[in-house]
Design an enzyme around this catalytic site. Structure first.
Site, PDB file in Angstrom:
ATOM      1  CE  LYS A  43      -4.310  -1.923   1.654  1.00 35.78           C
ATOM      2  NZ  LYS A  43      -5.380  -1.932   2.665  1.00 35.78           N
TER       3      LYS A  43
ATOM      4  NE  ARG B  40      -7.231  -8.796   0.060  1.00 33.28           N
ATOM      5  CZ  ARG B  40      -6.866  -7.947  -0.899  1.00 33.28           C
ATOM      6  NH1 ARG B  40      -6.008  -6.964  -0.639  1.00 33.28           N
ATOM      7  NH2 ARG B  40      -7.374  -8.063  -2.115  1.00 33.28           N
TER       8      ARG B  40
END
Length: 350
Positions: free
Chosen positions: A290, A325
């Site tokens: 991210k 994840r």
């Protein structure tokens, strides 16, 4: 009156067992982590920080709840038996994913990638057909279903599959194709989503984002106490699920790193992850590749954010995350094994 108990002063492995045996700490979820301190929060106000074993009687039930093991989620072995958090591997069947640029849009490429992820140690494959990167155009359920259902149908023959979607129609189609878990960034707020999950009897992951609109959510990145507000939002969605007939043992929660949060918010959420353990559900953390990881690490391209992503994964595991994840499965699994071996003094086999 709303009360929360935030476990603090965490210990791991031998230190945790020794502190519990000495009566100086309590076991966290019955595992190899213990907490020595608790922060008591009432109606949004911190009212005290004290040793966990000296909690006032009125708070003891909430404290003891933090010591009980969670039930396995999604039919998978729990983190304690695995010796690490479960690893949910990201498989984006999209032409415009922020992390892989559409490498798995072709079905053959997607299936080969899934096989490689499972071989590397993934416990579940998370298949998504809509990019949620900032500025990505929305995808209608019909297009999403066409992208993911053939892939899910094949992978589900040999491995657990979760579907990454916020659309009720896509959820139903994915479950019929063999998916076992709904992983929803909108926390089942799409009309009909609660009903689909309840009727299917599947497990669900509820994620926090401050607005169901992927553009508007970044305009609401304002919090007085981000960890507490995210926890209370997730509590409200758990309550909605239970009211719809979805029992708590089929629910996991995700703080939604990067979704309507600043860098500081993301870091605060990881640091205070144990607060969410009071929800009584497994916590999933998705930080892989991210933007905030790249910003802190000084890395521009998402695919080059491996080291930073693994660093956040280990930090989350140390604070109670039950699932991670990730895009880089082998590296994450190896890092988790080494972290656990270092804190317990015992190697995790397999």
């Amino acid at each position: 009156m709303t009360r929360w108990v935030e476990p603090m002063g965490l210990l791991h492995g031998r230190g945790a067992f020794a502190a519990v045996a000495a009566g100086a700490a309590l076991p966290l979820e019955g595992g190899a982590t213990a907490f020595t301190l608790v922060r008591l929060i009432e109606n949004g106000r911190i009212i005290g920080l004290m040793p966990a074993v000296e909690t006032p009687e009125a708070w003891q039930d909430a404290v003891l709840a933090l010591t009980r093991p969670l039930q396995p989620f999604g039919g998978l072995p729990d983190a304690a038996s695995l010796g690490r958090p479960q690893v949910m591997a990201v498989l984006n069947v999209t032409p415009d994913s922020f992390s892989d640029g559409g490498r798995h849009f072709d079905m053959r490429a997607a299936l080969m990638a899934a096989d490689a992820m499972l071989e590397a140690g993934a416990d579940m494959i998370d298949v998504g057909g809509e990019s949620t990167r900032p500025g990505a155009p929305p995808v209608d359920p019909e297009t999403e279903i066409a992208r993911i259902v053939p892939v899910i149908r094949e992978i589900a023959k040999n491995a657990p599959v979760s579907v990454d979607t916020r659309h009720a129609a896509t959820m139903r189609a994915a479950l019929e194709a063999g998916a076992e878990v709904i992983n929803d960034i909108a926390a089942l707020r799409d009309p009909g989503a609660l009903e689909v999950a309840a009727e299917a009897g599947c497990s669900v992951v509820l994620m926090h984002m401050p607005d169901t609109d992927l553009v508007a959510m970044h305009q609401h990145a304002e919090y007085e106490d981000v960890a507490l507000e995210v926890t209370e939002f997730l509590a409200s969605r758990i309550a909605a699920c239970e009211a719809a007939g979805i029992p708590r043992h089929r629910i996991a929660v995700d703080p939604g790193l990067g979704f309507g949060k600043t860098i500081e918010h993301n870091l605060e959420l990881v640091n205070r992850l144990p607060l969410m353990l009071g929800l009584g559900c497994p916590i999933l953390v998705g930080a892989s590749r991210k933007r905030f990881v790249g910003t802190i690490a000084g890395v521009t391209k998402p695919r080059d954010r491996l080291a930073g992503s693994v660093g956040v994964a280990v930090a989350a595991a140390a604070r109670g995350a039950a699932m991670l994840r990730v895009h880089d499965v082998a590296e994450t699994v190896a890092a988790l094994k080494l972290w656990r071996a270092c804190v317990t003094g015992a190697a995790v086999q397999g």
